[in-house]
Write an enzyme that holds these catalytic residues in place. Sequence first.
Site, mmCIF file in Angstrom:
data_model
loop_
_atom_site.group_PDB
_atom_site.id
_atom_site.type_symbol
_atom_site.label_atom_id
_atom_site.label_comp_id
_atom_site.label_asym_id
_atom_site.label_seq_id
_atom_site.Cartn_x
_atom_site.Cartn_y
_atom_site.Cartn_z
ATOM 1 N N GLU A 80 0.813 -1.230 0.000
ATOM 2 C CA GLU A 80 0.000 0.000 0.000
ATOM 3 C C GLU A 80 0.841 1.273 0.000
ATOM 4 O OE1 GLU A 80 -3.118 -0.070 2.904
ATOM 5 O OE2 GLU A 80 -3.872 -2.017 2.240
ATOM 6 N N ARG B 96 -6.447 1.202 -8.707
ATOM 7 C CA ARG B 96 -6.455 -0.247 -8.785
ATOM 8 C C ARG B 96 -5.994 -0.773 -10.136
ATOM 9 N NH1 ARG B 96 -11.790 -2.806 -6.487
ATOM 10 N NH2 ARG B 96 -12.819 -3.364 -8.411
ATOM 11 N N GLU C 289 -4.820 -9.384 1.661
ATOM 12 C CA GLU C 289 -5.559 -9.196 2.913
ATOM 13 C C GLU C 289 -7.038 -9.254 2.553
ATOM 14 O OE1 GLU C 289 -4.651 -5.308 4.567
ATOM 15 O OE2 GLU C 289 -2.553 -5.822 4.943
ATOM 16 N N TYR D 128 -6.917 -11.328 6.996
ATOM 17 C CA TYR D 128 -6.314 -10.382 7.926
ATOM 18 C C TYR D 128 -7.101 -10.454 9.218
ATOM 19 C CZ TYR D 128 -4.266 -6.017 9.591
ATOM 20 O OH TYR D 128 -3.581 -5.090 10.318
#
Length: 450
Positions: free
Chosen positions: A162, A209, A266, A298
């Site tokens: 991220e 994305r 995740e 996660y």
Amino acid sequence: MKLNTQLLTFVTLSLLHRIASAFVHPIGIHGRFFIDTVTREPFYIKGVDYQPGGSSAVSDQGDPLSNPATCARDIVLFQELGINTIRVYSINPDLNHDVCMTMLASAGIYLVLDVNSPLPGQHLNRYEPWTTYNEAYLEHVFKVVEQFSSYNNTLGFFAGNEIVNDKKSARNSPVFIKRLVADMKTYISVHSNRFVPVGYSAADDLQYRISLSKYLECSDGSINDAVDFYGVNSYQWCGEQTFYTSGYDVLVRDYEEYIRPVFFSEYGCNQISPRLFEEVGTIYSTDMIGVFSGGLVYEFSEEPNNYGLVEIAADGNIRLLVDFENLKAQYAAVDLPTGKQIADLYNRDGNKKKLGAQAIPECELEYQSLDVSKVVDDDVASDLIKNGVDIKLGKYVTLYDDDLLSPYNISNSDGTPLKTDYYVKITHPIDQISEYEALRLSQIQNGGSK
Ligand SMILES: *[C@@H]1O[C@H](CO)[C@@H](O)[C@H](O)[C@H]1NC(C)=O
Ligand SMILES: *[C@@H]1O[C@H](CO)[C@@H](O)[C@H](O)[C@H]1NC(C)=O
């Protein structure tokens, strides 16, 4: 004398037994699938994210894979959950990880490892990456890569997690992520005796994305700077949903053309508690297995953000949460896809050619919402790549009963004990005579011949 001969026979037999047994096979990549490099079957990730204590639990003293006692405790629970992979976010390569990695390998469990840590100088500054992309940073990264490449159960490395997550980072960091991927891949090709995939784990932000995944998938041809896999962190399936109401259908459509494996690095929305994990059935169904290679929930331990499957008390004992029991039931119902199933699926869709490896696309000049025009000094890594870094290589070691027994207790969510004892079960014995065993054997042989 007699005793020695008996011992020798015993040791020799047990070594032979070990060598003949199944061991953990390295995972490679074929087109958009992970594959077991020995059986050539596709490999689907069924796992959890694992960083007890959160990102700050890495230091000179310890990290999630440096303490054999907590590893034994948690691997007992990984086996209880029936998983095949964990993701760890940060480790300290100066510590010893051999016992934990051997236990994971012996339990048939793979590791996807992030190379960054929250410690100073060990991660990219997403807004001013040029201030952090230096030799000291790369030395840390290459130490992680060098040490863990030599474990067969290291499935791959995440170059970043991220890093692009807002306008400013999207302007400044994409080229540095790509450069890091390239430098890691070059380092592995020069210094590792096997291919270990390198990928990236993305925030599921609709704005970036598609464009970021496409930018990391491409290569300009002169260097090997394309990711080998792409992880998506997604929390969009909350409570009772379907493939369509959750938006997973859109995710599948968005990555349908991706030439590399894509998986959830995740997942597991916690807006509705306890979590039911009904998305598990969908992730391993024919709706998704042609495009997604499974995923990681996660996360293992309860931390302040409330995503845990288990609660670790201050004394080290564990209490399972209802989420653990729900996930265990969902994972138990999964049959991982076989090569034949995947081939049938693609034949039916008339998309047969996508089953094989496809050429890496050339990079575009521009990507929506990203600035890919910045220039990185391409010399930063060259000395380190040429000379290598100084770090102890990971190595599988002999495990003793004491290593395999968790010294901590584990209770169900209702407080009753999970079991009577807590042993890691060896399902994939390590196919290697460790130095210790070889030494012991030669001592016995020498003793026996006198
Ligand atoms: C685990 O449980 C047993 C039996 O109740 C107890 O004797 C032992 O002290 C406990 N161990 C730990 C580490 O709490
Ligand atoms: C690692 O995998 C390779 C290739 O399958 C195999 O030859 C080797 O014995 C394995 N090493 C260990 C220590 O398991």
